[in-house]
Motif scaffolding. Sequence first.
Motif, PDB file in Angstrom:
ATOM      1  N   ALA A 195       7.030 -24.188   8.460  1.00 52.24           N
ATOM      2  CA  ALA A 195       7.054 -24.202   7.507  1.00 52.24           C
ATOM      3  C   ALA A 195       7.197 -23.286   6.150  1.00 52.24           C
ATOM      4  CB  ALA A 195       5.307 -23.424   7.749  1.00 52.24           C
ATOM      5  N   VAL A 236       8.399 -26.611   4.525  1.00 47.84           N
ATOM      6  CA  VAL A 236       7.576 -27.689   4.298  1.00 47.84           C
ATOM      7  C   VAL A 236       7.331 -27.176   2.374  1.00 47.84           C
ATOM      8  CG1 VAL A 236       5.414 -28.749   4.432  1.00 47.84           C
ATOM      9  CG2 VAL A 236       7.135 -28.429   5.465  1.00 47.84           C
ATOM     10  N   LEU A 237       7.264 -25.130   2.320  1.00 50.83           N
ATOM     11  CA  LEU A 237       6.453 -25.058   1.370  1.00 50.83           C
ATOM     12  C   LEU A 237       7.749 -25.322  -0.248  1.00 50.83           C
ATOM     13  CD1 LEU A 237       4.522 -22.335   2.826  1.00 50.83           C
ATOM     14  CD2 LEU A 237       2.667 -24.312   1.253  1.00 50.83           C
ATOM     15  N   ALA A 252      10.496 -26.972  -0.120  1.00 51.56           N
ATOM     16  CA  ALA A 252      10.236 -28.006  -0.393  1.00 51.56           C
ATOM     17  C   ALA A 252       9.246 -28.818  -1.759  1.00 51.56           C
ATOM     18  CB  ALA A 252      10.468 -29.933   0.594  1.00 51.56           C
ATOM     19  N   ALA A 253       7.667 -28.177  -1.351  1.00 47.42           N
ATOM     20  CA  ALA A 253       6.926 -28.168  -2.054  1.00 47.42           C
ATOM     21  C   ALA A 253       6.823 -27.471  -3.180  1.00 47.42           C
ATOM     22  CB  ALA A 253       5.852 -28.440  -1.665  1.00 47.42           C
ATOM     23  N   LEU A 298       0.955 -18.335   3.966  1.00 48.68           N
ATOM     24  CA  LEU A 298       1.552 -18.816   5.300  1.00 48.68           C
ATOM     25  C   LEU A 298       0.441 -17.448   6.025  1.00 48.68           C
ATOM     26  CD1 LEU A 298       3.089 -20.685   5.254  1.00 48.68           C
ATOM     27  CD2 LEU A 298       4.663 -19.163   6.340  1.00 48.68           C
ATOM     28  N   PRO A 299      -0.567 -17.834   7.454  1.00 49.42           N
ATOM     29  CA  PRO A 299      -1.309 -16.481   7.849  1.00 49.42           C
ATOM     30  C   PRO A 299      -0.159 -15.334   7.978  1.00 49.42           C
ATOM     31  CG  PRO A 299      -0.615 -18.515   9.601  1.00 49.42           C
ATOM     32  CD  PRO A 299      -0.214 -18.924   7.816  1.00 49.42           C
ATOM     33  N   MET A 323      -6.463 -18.147   1.311  1.00 55.26           N
ATOM     34  CA  MET A 323      -4.907 -18.813   1.445  1.00 55.26           C
ATOM     35  C   MET A 323      -5.171 -20.229   1.351  1.00 55.26           C
ATOM     36  SD  MET A 323      -3.654 -16.792   4.876  1.00 55.26           S
ATOM     37  CE  MET A 323      -3.629 -15.234   4.929  1.00 55.26           C
ATOM     38  N   LEU A 354      -2.935 -22.709  -0.763  1.00 55.90           N
ATOM     39  CA  LEU A 354      -2.296 -24.273  -0.313  1.00 55.90           C
ATOM     40  C   LEU A 354      -2.796 -25.501  -0.607  1.00 55.90           C
ATOM     41  CD1 LEU A 354      -0.385 -24.185   2.124  1.00 55.90           C
ATOM     42  CD2 LEU A 354      -2.535 -24.080   3.429  1.00 55.90           C
ATOM     43  N   GLU A 382      -1.388 -26.008  -4.744  1.00 53.70           N
ATOM     44  CA  GLU A 382      -0.558 -26.174  -4.740  1.00 53.70           C
ATOM     45  C   GLU A 382      -0.059 -27.810  -3.890  1.00 53.70           C
ATOM     46  OE1 GLU A 382       2.116 -24.188  -5.205  1.00 53.70           O
ATOM     47  OE2 GLU A 382       1.493 -22.176  -5.216  1.00 53.70           O
TER      48      GLU A 382
END
Lengths: 117, 117
Positions: free
Chosen positions: B48, B51-52, B54-55, B66-67, B78, B82, B85
């Motif tokens: 996860a 991915v963030l 990469a974003a 993230l949780p 959250m 998200l 983003e």
Amino acid sequence: MRIGELARLTGVSPRSLRWYGEQSLLRETRTSGGHREYDDDAVDRVQAIQVLFAAGVPARHVAGILPCYDTGTTTPAMVARLEEERTRLRAQAAELAATLQRLDEMVAETRLRLLAA
Amino acid sequence: MRIGELARLTGVSPRSLRWYGEQSLLRETRTSGGHREYDDDAVDRVQAIQVLFAAGVPARHVAGILPCYDTGTTTPAMVARLEEERTRLRAQAAELAATLQRLDEMVAETRLRLLAA
DNA sequence: GTAAGAGCTGACATACATGTCAGGTTCAAG
DNA sequence: CTTGAACCTGACATGTATGTCAGCTCTTAC
């Protein structure tokens, strides 16, 4: 024209324009007093440089891509390099799309977790 | 599991995993000897995080997205972050598409200049 | 000739995740 | 109990275009 005007016309800071000169991306002549002078073409050139930067082309490659900055020469190799960059950028766009999709999934999952709580 | 295995399972270097721990992105416990130990969940968590990254989400924002990493808590904030983003990334994708188009134009122009020479 | 604005150089800072290295410690299998 | 693999910490380096600052000089309109 001098650096302030070129900056105004292109939206690129004088600081950056000086740096483009240092990197030989941009031709500059000097007044007797040492001030930089630019041709009118410089505006287009700076804009082309910005497109390449936005495409993620590092400055050290730009000189080999843009038509030779004092003779205006264009070679087949330049076209080839430009096409390489295009290919690279397309790949990057595809990756970005994939990341976006994974992010979408994360949003969905996180929403579910929220509902479940 | 220990850091080497987590690295192998995620494809992320031990160096980076240690750094995630320092940044409080990843929970780690220690053996009596001081070696890091990770839960099985860590694999998902690391993915996860990737991915963030990469974003384009900077590490200092990841913890708020993230949780919660020790309680697993998920909050509406959250989801909101998200989604922000995601919006940002969509804008970025659109910009990239525009840049790609300008690059296409540059390719076409450069080809013409080559023919003209 | 002077004042104000524009330009000059050179230096340092930034963001940020990761690589890499050195020197030491721990773990686990034999 | 030894040995080799795995791990530890701490430090320095990387790339890259741009921001910013200080101290000085040039240009130009008056």
